[in-house]
Design a protein around this motif. Structure first.
Motif, PDB file in Angstrom:
ATOM      1  N   UNK A  18      51.833  55.661  34.184  1.00 31.32           N
ATOM      2  CA  UNK A  18      52.740  56.442  34.739  1.00 31.32           C
ATOM      3  C   UNK A  18      54.250  56.263  35.279  1.00 31.32           C
ATOM      4  N   UNK A  19      54.687  55.455  34.702  1.00 33.48           N
ATOM      5  CA  UNK A  19      56.082  54.481  35.237  1.00 33.48           C
ATOM      6  C   UNK A  19      56.092  55.295  33.571  1.00 33.48           C
ATOM      7  N   UNK A  20      56.028  54.542  32.351  1.00 32.60           N
ATOM      8  CA  UNK A  20      56.327  54.237  31.142  1.00 32.60           C
ATOM      9  C   UNK A  20      56.686  55.768  30.710  1.00 32.60           C
ATOM     10  N   UNK A  21      54.979  56.685  31.145  1.00 34.96           N
ATOM     11  CA  UNK A  21      55.309  58.427  30.813  1.00 34.96           C
ATOM     12  C   UNK A  21      56.424  58.690  31.920  1.00 34.96           C
ATOM     13  N   UNK A  92      61.535  39.628  33.039  1.00 26.31           N
ATOM     14  CA  UNK A  92      61.258  40.746  32.674  1.00 26.31           C
ATOM     15  C   UNK A  92      60.736  42.165  33.207  1.00 26.31           C
ATOM     16  N   UNK A  93      60.105  41.351  34.337  1.00 30.38           N
ATOM     17  CA  UNK A  93      59.511  41.956  35.404  1.00 30.38           C
ATOM     18  C   UNK A  93      60.681  42.836  36.496  1.00 30.38           C
ATOM     19  N   UNK A  94      61.101  41.846  37.300  1.00 28.38           N
ATOM     20  CA  UNK A  94      62.714  41.990  37.853  1.00 28.38           C
ATOM     21  C   UNK A  94      63.509  42.843  37.052  1.00 28.38           C
ATOM     22  N   UNK A  95      63.692  42.460  36.188  1.00 27.58           N
ATOM     23  CA  UNK A  95      64.415  43.515  35.413  1.00 27.58           C
ATOM     24  C   UNK A  95      64.776  44.783  35.021  1.00 27.58           C
ATOM     25  N   UNK A  96      63.233  44.906  34.609  1.00 27.25           N
ATOM     26  CA  UNK A  96      62.731  46.526  34.613  1.00 27.25           C
ATOM     27  C   UNK A  96      62.798  47.213  35.449  1.00 27.25           C
ATOM     28  N   UNK A  97      62.077  46.624  37.041  1.00 30.64           N
ATOM     29  CA  UNK A  97      62.471  46.837  37.608  1.00 30.64           C
ATOM     30  C   UNK A  97      63.358  47.747  38.664  1.00 30.64           C
ATOM     31  N   UNK A  98      64.175  46.291  38.415  1.00 29.67           N
ATOM     32  CA  UNK A  98      65.649  46.863  38.757  1.00 29.67           C
ATOM     33  C   UNK A  98      66.591  47.812  37.772  1.00 29.67           C
ATOM     34  N   UNK A  99      66.903  47.780  36.411  1.00 35.30           N
ATOM     35  CA  UNK A  99      67.012  49.527  35.863  1.00 35.30           C
ATOM     36  C   UNK A  99      66.432  50.115  35.771  1.00 35.30           C
ATOM     37  N   UNK A 100      65.242  50.299  35.979  1.00 37.27           N
ATOM     38  CA  UNK A 100      64.587  51.490  35.631  1.00 37.27           C
ATOM     39  C   UNK A 100      64.995  52.182  37.263  1.00 37.27           C
ATOM     40  N   UNK A 101      64.532  52.102  38.257  1.00 37.97           N
ATOM     41  CA  UNK A 101      64.871  51.972  39.465  1.00 37.97           C
ATOM     42  C   UNK A 101      66.070  52.544  39.345  1.00 37.97           C
TER      43      UNK A 101
END
Length: 166
Positions: A18-21, A92-101
């Protein structure tokens, strides 16, 4: 009765899809003609991030939904032994959650405060590069192991064939 623990990893994969899509649709529809779809996808991403953070804070330490907590000392220790889960997954998980959020949140704000549109676009572009880095990292980690094993098998097989030919 529905066993949530049994489906935790499957639900995490569904959340990831869902997030990637949502991010992909939001990125592709970022022009004026498809603005309603862009908004819907952006709010979907924002909701997915909010759900992940909420569930991650409530999940127990052994659960796959538990929020990662990267640590510099754990990363440095991992370099010494090279065993166990690679700590860069947590980074990477924290960076991605932060950037995409941040991209999703800035988009929601830019929907009301129009001067933030350029900032939102810059954050979204940066997020895309972080996502590309994430994809390259995952491919390298998982396929890299397979490639090394495949080459090792071939070299071992070649040596055995060469020795048997003598």
């Amino acid at each position: 009765m529905f066993n949530l623990k049994k489906y935790a990893f499957t639900l995490l994969h569904l959340w990831h899809a869902v997030l990637a899509g949502g991010f992909l649709v939001a990125y592709i529809t970022a022009d004026e003609d498809t603005y309603a779809m862009h908004l819907f996808a952006g709010y979907t991403v924002l909701a997915a991030i909010a759900v992940r953070l909420l569930v991650g804070m409530l999940a127990s330490a052994g659960n796959v939904w538990h929020l990662p907590r990267p640590s510099l000392s754990a990363t440095l220790a991992w370099f010494g032994r090279r065993r166990g889960r690679n700590p860069f997954f947590a980074w990477f998980a924290v960076t991605l959650l932060g950037m995409v959020g941040l991209a999703a949140a800035s988009g929601a704000i830019a929907d009301v405060v129009t001067w933030m549109e350029d900032l939102h676009e810059g954050i979204a572009e940066t997020s895309l590069w972080v996502i590309f880095g994430h994809i390259a990292f995952v491919i390298t980690i998982y396929n890299g192991r397979r490639i090394v094993a495949w080459i090792s098998q071939r070299l071992t097989g070649w040596r055995l064939w060469k020795e048997s030919a003598r």
